[in-house]
Design a protein around this motif. Structure first.
Motif, mmCIF file in Angstrom:
data_model
loop_
_atom_site.group_PDB
_atom_site.id
_atom_site.type_symbol
_atom_site.label_atom_id
_atom_site.label_comp_id
_atom_site.label_asym_id
_atom_site.label_seq_id
_atom_site.Cartn_x
_atom_site.Cartn_y
_atom_site.Cartn_z
ATOM 1 N N ARG A 78 0.824 -1.220 0.000
ATOM 2 C CA ARG A 78 0.000 0.000 0.000
ATOM 3 C C ARG A 78 0.853 1.263 0.000
ATOM 4 N NH1 ARG A 78 -4.588 -1.222 4.531
ATOM 5 N NH2 ARG A 78 -5.773 -2.786 3.395
ATOM 6 N N GLN A 108 2.360 1.187 -6.227
ATOM 7 C CA GLN A 108 1.273 2.168 -6.221
ATOM 8 C C GLN A 108 1.196 2.934 -7.542
ATOM 9 O OE1 GLN A 108 -1.259 2.520 -4.036
ATOM 10 N NE2 GLN A 108 -0.445 0.674 -3.081
ATOM 11 N N ALA A 109 2.352 3.100 -8.199
ATOM 12 C CA ALA A 109 2.329 3.777 -9.505
ATOM 13 C C ALA A 109 1.501 2.951 -10.494
ATOM 14 C CB ALA A 109 3.751 3.972 -10.016
ATOM 15 N N ARG A 139 -0.907 0.862 -9.668
ATOM 16 C CA ARG A 139 -2.312 0.939 -9.212
ATOM 17 C C ARG A 139 -2.938 2.283 -9.610
ATOM 18 N NH1 ARG A 139 -3.925 -3.001 -10.030
ATOM 19 N NH2 ARG A 139 -5.904 -2.336 -9.152
ATOM 20 N N PHE A 140 -2.122 3.313 -9.586
ATOM 21 C CA PHE A 140 -2.587 4.663 -9.959
ATOM 22 C C PHE A 140 -3.060 4.642 -11.421
ATOM 23 C CE2 PHE A 140 -1.545 8.949 -11.626
ATOM 24 C CZ PHE A 140 -2.322 9.715 -10.778
ATOM 25 N N PHE A 160 -6.254 2.352 -11.711
ATOM 26 C CA PHE A 160 -7.484 2.947 -11.169
ATOM 27 C C PHE A 160 -7.971 4.087 -12.063
ATOM 28 C CE2 PHE A 160 -9.991 5.874 -8.617
ATOM 29 C CZ PHE A 160 -10.912 5.002 -8.060
ATOM 30 N N ASN A 161 -7.038 4.911 -12.511
ATOM 31 C CA ASN A 161 -7.452 6.039 -13.346
ATOM 32 C C ASN A 161 -7.994 5.571 -14.694
ATOM 33 O OD1 ASN A 161 -6.949 8.834 -12.082
ATOM 34 N ND2 ASN A 161 -5.301 7.542 -11.361
ATOM 35 N N ARG A 197 -9.630 2.717 -15.094
ATOM 36 C CA ARG A 197 -10.972 2.204 -14.784
ATOM 37 C C ARG A 197 -11.960 3.372 -14.609
ATOM 38 N NH1 ARG A 197 -10.942 -0.263 -9.679
ATOM 39 N NH2 ARG A 197 -9.088 -1.374 -10.330
ATOM 40 N N MET A 198 -11.466 4.421 -13.943
ATOM 41 C CA MET A 198 -12.334 5.578 -13.702
ATOM 42 C C MET A 198 -12.679 6.269 -15.030
ATOM 43 S SD MET A 198 -11.784 8.334 -10.715
ATOM 44 C CE MET A 198 -10.395 9.175 -11.372
ATOM 45 N N MET A 199 -11.696 6.386 -15.908
ATOM 46 C CA MET A 199 -11.943 7.039 -17.206
ATOM 47 C C MET A 199 -12.950 6.247 -18.024
ATOM 48 S SD MET A 199 -10.649 9.897 -17.573
ATOM 49 C CE MET A 199 -10.975 10.110 -19.314
ATOM 50 N N MET A 243 -15.309 4.429 -16.874
ATOM 51 C CA MET A 243 -16.610 4.659 -16.256
ATOM 52 C C MET A 243 -17.163 6.034 -16.639
ATOM 53 S SD MET A 243 -17.318 3.955 -12.379
ATOM 54 C CE MET A 243 -17.380 2.235 -12.649
ATOM 55 N N VAL A 244 -16.281 7.013 -16.639
ATOM 56 C CA VAL A 244 -16.690 8.375 -16.960
ATOM 57 C C VAL A 244 -17.141 8.463 -18.410
ATOM 58 C CG1 VAL A 244 -15.777 10.708 -17.283
ATOM 59 C CG2 VAL A 244 -15.245 9.463 -15.217
ATOM 60 N N ARG A 288 -18.347 6.170 -20.178
ATOM 61 C CA ARG A 288 -19.631 5.481 -20.275
ATOM 62 C C ARG A 288 -20.767 6.391 -19.800
ATOM 63 N NH1 ARG A 288 -19.936 -0.816 -18.449
ATOM 64 N NH2 ARG A 288 -22.184 -0.765 -18.593
ATOM 65 N N ALA A 289 -20.502 7.152 -18.725
ATOM 66 C CA ALA A 289 -21.540 8.029 -18.159
ATOM 67 C C ALA A 289 -21.859 9.184 -19.096
ATOM 68 C CB ALA A 289 -21.076 8.582 -16.816
ATOM 69 N N HIS A 290 -20.949 9.468 -20.020
ATOM 70 C CA HIS A 290 -21.148 10.612 -20.894
ATOM 71 C C HIS A 290 -21.886 10.252 -22.169
ATOM 72 C CE1 HIS A 290 -18.803 13.992 -19.058
ATOM 73 N NE2 HIS A 290 -18.616 13.013 -18.238
#
Ligand SMILES: Cc1cc2nc3c(=O)[nH]c(=O)nc-3n(C[C@H](O)[C@H](O)[C@H](O)COP(=O)(O)OP(=O)(O)OC[C@H]3O[C@@H](n4cnc5c(N)ncnc54)[C@H](O)[C@@H]3O)c2cc1C
Lengths: 485, 51
Positions: free
Chosen positions: B25, B31-32, B34-35, B38-39, B41-43, B45-46, B48-50
């Motif tokens: 952790r 962590q690099a 994971r960064f 995660f980003n 995965r977030m993109m 999702m974003v 998709r939301a758009h």
């Protein structure tokens, strides 16, 4: 020229204003009404609350941005909507009262062709006697509140350094609160700060919440796929509480906050007290107190607004038992059913019901979280409504409205658990969809491939990145629109 | 001694991260990655939301 009036300059209203201006340029007049002169990146208030950021780092003045973007700005608060106009003019208008220091108390009637209600929450401290920074507990809901909390926390840390023992209680101040994620974040930031300052062992840190289980966060909890197992957000969160030595009191409704004593009721109906030296308890939210009138002056507030004060939109508001709650209950276009040119975005729209299972104590007290509407959905909804209105202004009333249902939208939530580029930590969560759909995703109601949680330093980096990105975007700097909501 | 509530008990029985997990952790290299993950995965999702 069509005029769009936006009430509120928070995440949803400000996003809507910038997108409308970008879409329509000089084809429409856009006016934003907001009682605060500043924009606030609210998620970073958590860091202001532990003294890691200043108020100035999380806020900036709106007027220069709106001037540069040719968006009208009234520093005022909306007090009433007249959707049918007056007997001699059917055009809708809003009554506003200036809070601008140069015009305080002055009133104005602002006509509109389209109205976006983006007024966010009223911080309803009055729901719990003794709650709030004007009484016996602290808050981090505004940057100013967060600064006060940081100062109070500093005093506690000094006393701890002097060898005293102290109890710090962080959580929510009413059985119907939402925003448990923010309370969770503040808890772990305070815990981190106490450790950094070398006084952790003399401090009892208690998390006090209306959630049924840890990790509920107002979204009914989540299931993550991890290392070949399905893990609940409950177990995952409990693990963090154990690791950091934080106590939790759950299923609690705070009835009253006396100086140094919290009185609360638990879901089983029992009543308890908890002594504290420092308490940060978030207030319950309700809609801001706006009235609505028909053209004949009749009070139609109850037609426009739900009893909780939020604007009714295209949701299914029929009361149903939890088992019958469906994704289709949630709004898609955010259009007001009675007046087609009014929309409600962000926290200001009335949700059809909660997401977490509703629960009451034997005394009839509701003790379960209200549904959160976090930054990401608030921004996406603001943008979607802006594009719908732009379509209608360009192509007429027949243009199809765009949709952004929270049942078809995911969310990322990064709950900071301590700051520092090398020592920071955060719980980074993604979920899809926000509103569980048990027909599409049997079991938890969410897509396991897109619902995840992990704890680590990288979550802190992401949270920090979002802080800078969203402030850059909100300042409408070069290429702002490329940054998604 | 104060009695343990169900919530206290549940927390006391929750799994603790191992030393290796705690180290990961905080590990800059791990962590690099994971960064980035995660980003990404977030993109996804974003975007998709758009739409
Ligand atoms: C401490 C805290 C931490 C949070 N952390 C996160 C996080 O990490 N991630 C996340 O996604 N979300 C987070 N949230 C939630 C997020 O802040 C909200 O989802 C978001 O601010 C909602 O946007 P909004 O535009 O609906 O409301 P707001 O951002 O609250 O904006 C409301 C606007 O309306 C204005 N207004 C109020 N009354 C009137 C009136 N009568 N007339 C005109 N204007 C009015 C206000 O001045 C303000 O400009 C957090 C919230 C809190 C309190």
């Amino acid at each position: 020229m069509a005029r769009v009036v936006i009430l509120g300059a928070g995440i949803s209203g400000h996003t809507a204003a910038l997108h409308l201006q970008r879409q329509l340029k000089s084809k429409a007049e856009i006016i934003v009404v907001s009682p605060n002169s500043n924009w606030n990146w609210i998620p970073s208030n958590i860091w202001v609350g532990v003294g890691k950021m200043t108020k100035d780092q999380v806020t900036f003045p709106l007027a220069p941005i709106y001037k540069r973007k040719h968006i009208g700005f009234r520093q005022a608060k909306a007090v009433a909507i007249h959707p049918e106009g007056s007997p001699d003019n059917p055009q809708g208008f809003v009554d506003i009262v200036y809070t601008d220091p140069t015009r305080v108390g002055e009133e104005e009637q602002l006509t509109y062709d389209y109205l976006i209600v983006a007024t966010g929450p009223k911080l309803n401290f009055a729901a719990t006697p003794g709650l709030g920074p004007d009484a016996n507990s602290w808050s981090v809901c505004t940057a100013g509140h967060a600064e006060q909390s940081a100062a109070a926390l500093e005093t506690i840390i000094e006393a701890l350094k002097a060898g005293e023992r102290k109890t710090l209680v962080i959580g929510v101040g009413h059985g119907t609160c939402t925003c448990e994620g923010a309370a969770f974040e503040y808890t772990f930031n305070v815990e981190h700060e106490l450790r950094e300052r070398g006084v952790r062992e003399r401090a009892d840190v208690v998390y006090l919440s209306n959630e049924y289980d840890l990790g509920d966060l107002g979204v009914g909890g989540m299931i993550f796929a991890q290392n070949g197992f399905e893990t609940s957000s409950k177990l995952w969160t409990e693990s963090l509480f154990r690791e950091r030595g934080v106590r939790a009191i759950l299923r609690a409704h705070v009835e009253k906050v006396d100086p140094g004593v919290i009185h609360y009721e638990e879901l089983d109906g029992s009543r308890h007290t908890l002594d504290f030296d420092f308490a940060m308890l978030l207030p319950p939210f309700r809609g801001v107190d706006m009235k609505a009138y028909a053209s004949n002056g009749e009070d139609i507030t109850e037609d426009l607004f739900a009893p909780n004060g939020f604007l009714r939109v295209d949701a299914d508001y029929e009361t149903k038992p939890f088992e019958q709650w469906a994704p289709e209950d949630w709004p898609k276009t955010y259009q007001c059913p009675r007046y087609a040119n009014i929309f409600g975005v962000g926290i200001a729209f009335a949700p059809p019901h909660a997401i977490s299972e509703p629960r009451k104590s034997p005394n009839g007290t509701v003790i379960s979280p209200a549904p959160p509407r976090t930054g990401m959905p608030s921004g996406v909804i603001g943008r979607t409504v802006a594009l719908s209105i732009a379509d209608r202004i360009r192509r007429g009333d027949q243009a199809t409205l765009r949709t952004a249902s929270m049942a078809a939208m995911g969310a990322a939530c990064i709950a900071s658990a301590g700051t520092g580029l090398r020592k920071g930590s955060a719980a980074a969560i993604t979920m899809y969809p926000i509103i569980p759909d048990r027909r599409r995703f049997p079991g938890s109601g969410r897509d396991l491939t897109q619902t995840s949680g992990e704890i680590g330093l990288s979550g802190h980096w992401t949270k920090l990145l979002l802080h800078y990105l969203f402030i850059y975007k909100a300042k409408a700097r070069f290429g702002w629109f490329v940054i998604p909501e | 001694m104060e009695q343990m509530s169900d919530v206290d008990r549940s927390i006391a029985e929750a799994p603790l991260p191992t030393v290796k997990t705690l180290r990961r952790r905080k590990s800059l290299g791990y962590q690099a990655t994971r960064f980035i993950a995660f980003n990404f995965r977030m993109m996804k999702m974003v975007t998709r939301a758009h739409h």
